[in-house]
Motif scaffolding. Structure first.
Motif: not given
Ligand code: NI
Length: 175
Positions: A51, A90-91, A132-133, A136
């Motif tokens: 990210q 999510c950012l 979630h992470e 990624h």
């Molecule tokens: Ni995320």
């Protein structure tokens, strides 16, 4: 420490598989500090290296529990239990959220900052954040598994809450 630019959905870096960390370099230690700062600045509960444009298996999570920040290097989910369906954001997808089903509990193995293997157990939001992470790191976003369409979550709601808090503390000062 410095804030890093958060890559947004559509950026190809978010679809790539990350490589394992073999030995933690000084640069990667700075990366981790920057990731924490960037996550807190954006009011997130987790952030993964891709990210911020780095294809390494590193993520940080902080759900505000007594443990404080989890720093996960080469993390793996080794056990899951149960199921939870709830809101996830999510950012990299600002202003939106979706409904996602995740395990209720997970056990994660990861290296810490000293490259020692640790085991963490997460339940509820922490389990969701770990899943979630770690997704990624494999180039996956929650938007791929959201049930139904994403919906808008306005920053205005947060701002309103903050405003109310400020207003009530002002009241307190006056009384
Ligand atoms: Ni995320």
């Amino acid at each position: 420490m410095a804030l890093r630019e958060i890559r947004l959905e559509g950026d190809p870096v978010l679809t790539k598989e990350c490589r394992n960390v073999k030995e933690l370099t000084e640069r990667q230690k700075v990366l981790i500090e920057d990731m924490l700062e960037t996550m807190y600045d954006a009011d997130g509960v987790g952030l993964a290296a891709p990210q911020v444009g780095v294809l390494r298996r590193i993520c940080v999570v902080d759900v505000g529990d007594e443990h404080g920040p989890y720093i996960l290097i080469n993390p793996k989910i080794i056990e899951t239990d149960g199921e939870q369906t709830g809101q996830e954001g999510c950012l990299s997808v600002p202003g939106k959220a979706g409904t996602v089903t995740r395990p209720m509990k997970v056990k994660v193995e990861a290296l810490d900052l000293d490259m020692n293997l640790q085991t963490y157990e997460g339940e509820g939001l922490l389990a969701r954040a770990f899943c979630h992470e770690i997704d990624h790191l494999d180039g996956h976003m929650y938007t791929e598994i959201a049930e139904g369409p994403l919906y808008e979550v306005s920053a205005a709601e947060d701002e309103e809450e903050e405003y109310e808090e400020e207003a009530s503390s002002e009241d307190g000062d006056n009384s």
